[in-house]
Design an enzyme around this catalytic site. Structure first.
Site, short mmCIF file in Angstrom:
data_model
loop_
_atom_site.label_atom_id
_atom_site.label_comp_id
_atom_site.label_asym_id
_atom_site.label_seq_id
_atom_site.Cartn_x
_atom_site.Cartn_y
_atom_site.Cartn_z
N LYS A 13 0.82 -1.21 0.00
CA LYS A 13 0.00 0.00 0.00
C LYS A 13 0.86 1.27 0.00
O LYS A 13 0.49 2.26 -0.62
CB LYS A 13 -1.03 0.00 1.14
CG LYS A 13 -0.45 -0.11 2.54
CD LYS A 13 -1.57 -0.27 3.53
CE LYS A 13 -1.07 -0.29 4.97
NZ LYS A 13 0.14 -1.08 5.24
N ARG A 88 -6.56 2.40 10.83
CA ARG A 88 -6.23 0.99 11.02
C ARG A 88 -7.18 0.35 12.03
O ARG A 88 -7.04 -0.83 12.33
CB ARG A 88 -4.80 0.87 11.53
CG ARG A 88 -3.81 0.42 10.46
CD ARG A 88 -2.45 0.35 11.11
NE ARG A 88 -1.51 -0.46 10.42
CZ ARG A 88 -0.50 0.03 9.70
NH1 ARG A 88 -0.37 1.32 9.52
NH2 ARG A 88 0.37 -0.80 9.15
N ARG A 167 2.06 -8.80 13.57
CA ARG A 167 1.42 -7.70 12.82
C ARG A 167 0.26 -8.23 11.97
O ARG A 167 -0.76 -7.56 11.82
CB ARG A 167 2.45 -7.00 11.92
CG ARG A 167 3.44 -6.18 12.72
CD ARG A 167 4.58 -5.70 11.87
NE ARG A 167 4.19 -4.67 10.92
CZ ARG A 167 4.93 -4.28 9.90
NH1 ARG A 167 6.11 -4.85 9.69
NH2 ARG A 167 4.53 -3.33 9.10
P1 AMP Z 1 3.47 0.77 8.54
O1 AMP Z 1 4.72 1.46 8.14
O2 AMP Z 1 2.24 1.41 7.94
O3 AMP Z 1 3.51 -0.71 8.30
O4 AMP Z 1 3.32 0.99 10.12
C1 AMP Z 1 4.29 0.48 11.02
C2 AMP Z 1 3.71 0.41 12.41
O5 AMP Z 1 3.32 1.73 12.84
C3 AMP Z 1 2.44 -0.42 12.57
O6 AMP Z 1 2.73 -1.80 12.69
C4 AMP Z 1 1.85 0.17 13.84
O7 AMP Z 1 2.53 -0.27 15.00
C5 AMP Z 1 2.17 1.66 13.67
N1 AMP Z 1 1.06 2.36 12.98
C6 AMP Z 1 1.08 2.94 11.76
N2 AMP Z 1 -0.11 3.48 11.45
C7 AMP Z 1 -0.92 3.23 12.52
C8 AMP Z 1 -2.28 3.51 12.81
N3 AMP Z 1 -3.08 4.15 11.93
N4 AMP Z 1 -2.78 3.12 14.01
C9 AMP Z 1 -1.99 2.50 14.91
N5 AMP Z 1 -0.71 2.17 14.70
C10 AMP Z 1 -0.17 2.54 13.51
#
Ligand code: AMP
Length: 216
Positions: A13, A88, A167
């Site tokens: 994404k 999320r 995750r």
């Molecule tokens: P990503 O880079 O989008 O995979 O995000 C890495 C990590 O950041 C996730 O596994 C969550 O721990 C945290 N994170 C990112 N976006 C959110 C969100 N909208 N709500 C809660 N945690 C988030």
């Protein structure tokens, strides 16, 4: 046009959000990138967030909503924006509605857990600017440093295999219900993630163009 990209960890994404941002000339906002920048800066909020991220859990809604509230209020979002990794949870989506932030289109990049697990081992990230690569599907030019800022690429702490499994569990429990949330509002379109990034990009633009041509 305001677009949300949904999808499991490593579904692609972020890559699609960046592509769409370039083409539509609107900013792509990645909550993951913002959180990693905060963690690297050593701020209290960043350090707290990192402990959740490194365990494969979600950062609490109030922290992330605060971040989004400030970010979408910036002038560059006035002509539209793309959200990558937000919302999320259902309460995060409800926040957007309560704040009167309209979402036009939600694109779910659908990739099986098996493919995600296989892919995540090859993911590499830039610790400086947050750019994301994959050793097979999206290698950087010299395969070891960032194309944007030349910093040496790393494997993110939360891309370790044991964290990836957590995750995925978190995704199915807390994020996947958002699909039904947006189906019920007639906003969800699904793109099946393809082996080649370019093929997923083509399908994603078909969805965006169809939406635009439908008079929205
Ligand atoms: P990503 O880079 O989008 O995979 O995000 C890495 C990590 O950041 C996730 O596994 C969550 O721990 C945290 N994170 C990112 N976006 C959110 C969100 N909208 N709500 C809660 N945690 C988030």
């Amino acid at each position: 046009m305001n677009i949300i990209f949904l999808g499991g960890p490593g579904a692609g994404k972020g890559t699609q959000a960046e592509n769409a941002s370039e083409k539509l000339k609107i900013p792509a906002i990645s909550t993951g990138v913002i959180l990693r920048e905060e963690a690297a800066s050593g701020s209290e909020r960043g350090i707290k967030a990192k402990s959740y991220m490194d365990s494969g859990a979600l950062v609490p809604d109030e922290i992330i909503i605060d971040i989004i509230k400030q970010r979408v209020a910036k002038p560059d979002c006035a002509g539209g924006f793309i959200l990558d990794g937000f919302p999320r949870t259902v309460p995060q989506a409800e926040y957007l509605e309560a704040a009167g932030i309209n979402i036009d289109l939600v694109i779910d990049i659908d990739v099986s857990d098996e493919r995600i697990i296989a892919r995540m081992g090859g993911r590499r990230s830039c610790p400086n600017c947050g750019a994301s690569y994959h050793v097979d599907y999206k290698p950087s030019r010299d395969k070891k440093s960032c194309d944007v800022c030349s910093t040496e690429l790393i494997t993110r702490d939360d891309d370790r295999p044991e964290v990836v499994l957590k995750r995925l569990k978190t995704y199915h429990e807390q994020t996947a219900p958002l699909k039904q949330f947006y189906v019920s509002k007639g906003k969800l379109k699904t793109v099946i993630g393809q082996e080649e990034v370019a093929d997923t990009t083509r399908l994603t633009f078909e969805v965006i163009n169809n939406f635009k041509q439908s008079g929205n």
